[in-house]
Scaffold this motif. Structure first.
Motif, PDB file in Angstrom:
ATOM      1  N   THR A  46      -3.333   3.625  -0.280  1.00  0.00           N
ATOM      2  CA  THR A  46      -4.001   3.204  -1.500  1.00  0.00           C
ATOM      3  C   THR A  46      -3.100   2.301  -2.332  1.00  0.00           C
ATOM      4  O   THR A  46      -1.874   2.378  -2.227  1.00  0.00           O
ATOM      5  CB  THR A  46      -4.433   4.430  -2.343  1.00  0.00           C
ATOM      6  OG1 THR A  46      -5.155   3.984  -3.482  1.00  0.00           O
ATOM      7  CG2 THR A  46      -3.237   5.272  -2.768  1.00  0.00           C
ATOM      8  N   SER A  47      -3.740   1.510  -3.156  1.00  0.00           N
ATOM      9  CA  SER A  47      -2.997   0.692  -4.117  1.00  0.00           C
ATOM     10  C   SER A  47      -2.782   1.458  -5.421  1.00  0.00           C
ATOM     11  O   SER A  47      -2.065   0.996  -6.301  1.00  0.00           O
ATOM     12  CB  SER A  47      -3.743  -0.616  -4.390  1.00  0.00           C
ATOM     13  OG  SER A  47      -5.031  -0.336  -4.896  1.00  0.00           O
ATOM     14  N   TYR A  48      -3.394   2.626  -5.546  1.00  0.00           N
ATOM     15  CA  TYR A  48      -3.260   3.414  -6.782  1.00  0.00           C
ATOM     16  C   TYR A  48      -1.844   3.943  -6.969  1.00  0.00           C
ATOM     17  O   TYR A  48      -1.175   4.318  -6.004  1.00  0.00           O
ATOM     18  CB  TYR A  48      -4.217   4.603  -6.775  1.00  0.00           C
ATOM     19  CG  TYR A  48      -5.673   4.239  -6.950  1.00  0.00           C
ATOM     20  CD1 TYR A  48      -6.114   3.484  -8.038  1.00  0.00           C
ATOM     21  CD2 TYR A  48      -6.615   4.675  -6.029  1.00  0.00           C
ATOM     22  CE1 TYR A  48      -7.452   3.164  -8.187  1.00  0.00           C
ATOM     23  CE2 TYR A  48      -7.958   4.355  -6.181  1.00  0.00           C
ATOM     24  CZ  TYR A  48      -8.366   3.596  -7.262  1.00  0.00           C
ATOM     25  OH  TYR A  48      -9.690   3.281  -7.412  1.00  0.00           O
ATOM     26  N   MET A  71       0.835  -1.188   0.000  1.00  0.00           N
ATOM     27  CA  MET A  71       0.000   0.000   0.000  1.00  0.00           C
ATOM     28  C   MET A  71       0.876   1.246   0.000  1.00  0.00           C
ATOM     29  O   MET A  71       1.902   1.289   0.657  1.00  0.00           O
ATOM     30  CB  MET A  71      -0.913   0.023   1.221  1.00  0.00           C
ATOM     31  CG  MET A  71      -1.986  -1.055   1.231  1.00  0.00           C
ATOM     32  SD  MET A  71      -3.175  -0.873  -0.079  1.00  0.00           S
ATOM     33  CE  MET A  71      -4.408   0.086   0.728  1.00  0.00           C
ATOM     34  N   ASN A  72       0.429   2.236  -0.723  1.00  0.00           N
ATOM     35  CA  ASN A  72       1.142   3.500  -0.832  1.00  0.00           C
ATOM     36  C   ASN A  72       0.609   4.492   0.193  1.00  0.00           C
ATOM     37  O   ASN A  72      -0.600   4.622   0.372  1.00  0.00           O
ATOM     38  CB  ASN A  72       0.958   4.070  -2.235  1.00  0.00           C
ATOM     39  CG  ASN A  72       1.515   3.141  -3.289  1.00  0.00           C
ATOM     40  OD1 ASN A  72       2.699   2.819  -3.276  1.00  0.00           O
ATOM     41  ND2 ASN A  72       0.665   2.679  -4.189  1.00  0.00           N
ATOM     42  N   GLU A 112     -10.417   1.328  -3.011  1.00  0.00           N
ATOM     43  CA  GLU A 112      -8.959   1.230  -3.098  1.00  0.00           C
ATOM     44  C   GLU A 112      -8.250   2.299  -2.265  1.00  0.00           C
ATOM     45  O   GLU A 112      -7.031   2.445  -2.343  1.00  0.00           O
ATOM     46  CB  GLU A 112      -8.498   1.341  -4.557  1.00  0.00           C
ATOM     47  CG  GLU A 112      -9.002   0.221  -5.437  1.00  0.00           C
ATOM     48  CD  GLU A 112      -8.525  -1.150  -4.987  1.00  0.00           C
ATOM     49  OE1 GLU A 112      -7.342  -1.288  -4.617  1.00  0.00           O
ATOM     50  OE2 GLU A 112      -9.350  -2.086  -4.978  1.00  0.00           O
TER      51      GLU A 112
END
Length: 173
Positions: free
Chosen positions: A63-65, A1-2, A31
């Protein structure tokens, strides 16, 4: 995760509702996990000063973005809430800026991280420091170091509503 830190500001319409709506749209995205939301700070306009004062917050999300995907999400939220870009530093119903994305330095045609002016602006640093009391990484340490040298009253930043009063903005677990 970011780990991503956003700055959200508004100076048109129901400013508090605009902030709440932006955070709500973030939390509704599967997300994105909203980790922490700062208190709300009122600040004088910067750049073009003949406009209403802003309300500003900082938000820590996971987030995974990717950074470019996160930029698109921020721009979508701005559009969803009715943001119209008339001129630089002009009045706006909502403004979402990516301040930090992990500990990365990013420079593309559409995104620069850390945000290029974040270290110059108390209205960005005050809420960011509030949600990062223990700085992790060089970028947050720099933000903390700069804040120690700033006079928030002189910079026009005042607490508008404490985070304890923002239960509706916090994620529901």
């Amino acid at each position: 995760m970011n780990n991503v830190y956003l700055s959200i500001g508004t100076n048109m319409g129901d400013r508090f509702e605009n902030l709440q709506h932006a955070v709500k749209l973030l939390t509704e995205n599967k997300e994105i996990e909203v980790v922490h939301t700062s208190s709300v700070y009122e600040t004088a306009a910067v750049g073009y000063t003949d406009q209403a004062d802003f309300l500003n917050i900082a938000v820590h999300i996971k987030t995974s973005y990717s950074s470019s995907e996160m930029l698109k999400i921020c721009q979508w939220i701005e559009s969803e809430l009715g943001r119209v870009r008339e001129f630089r530093w002009g009045p706006r119903i909502i403004d979402l800026d990516i301040l930090l994305y992990n500990h990365e330095d990013i420079e593309t045609e559409s995104l620069i991280v850390p945000h290029p002016r974040m270290y110059e602006r108390a209205f960005v640093l005050v809420p960011l420091i509030e949600i990062t009391p223990t700085p992790v990484g060089e970028q947050l340490q720099r933000a903390h170091d700069i804040m120690q040298q700033m006079d928030c009253k002189e910079e026009g930043v005042t607490l508008w509503r404490a985070s304890a009063e923002l239960k509706m903005m916090q994620p529901v677990n």
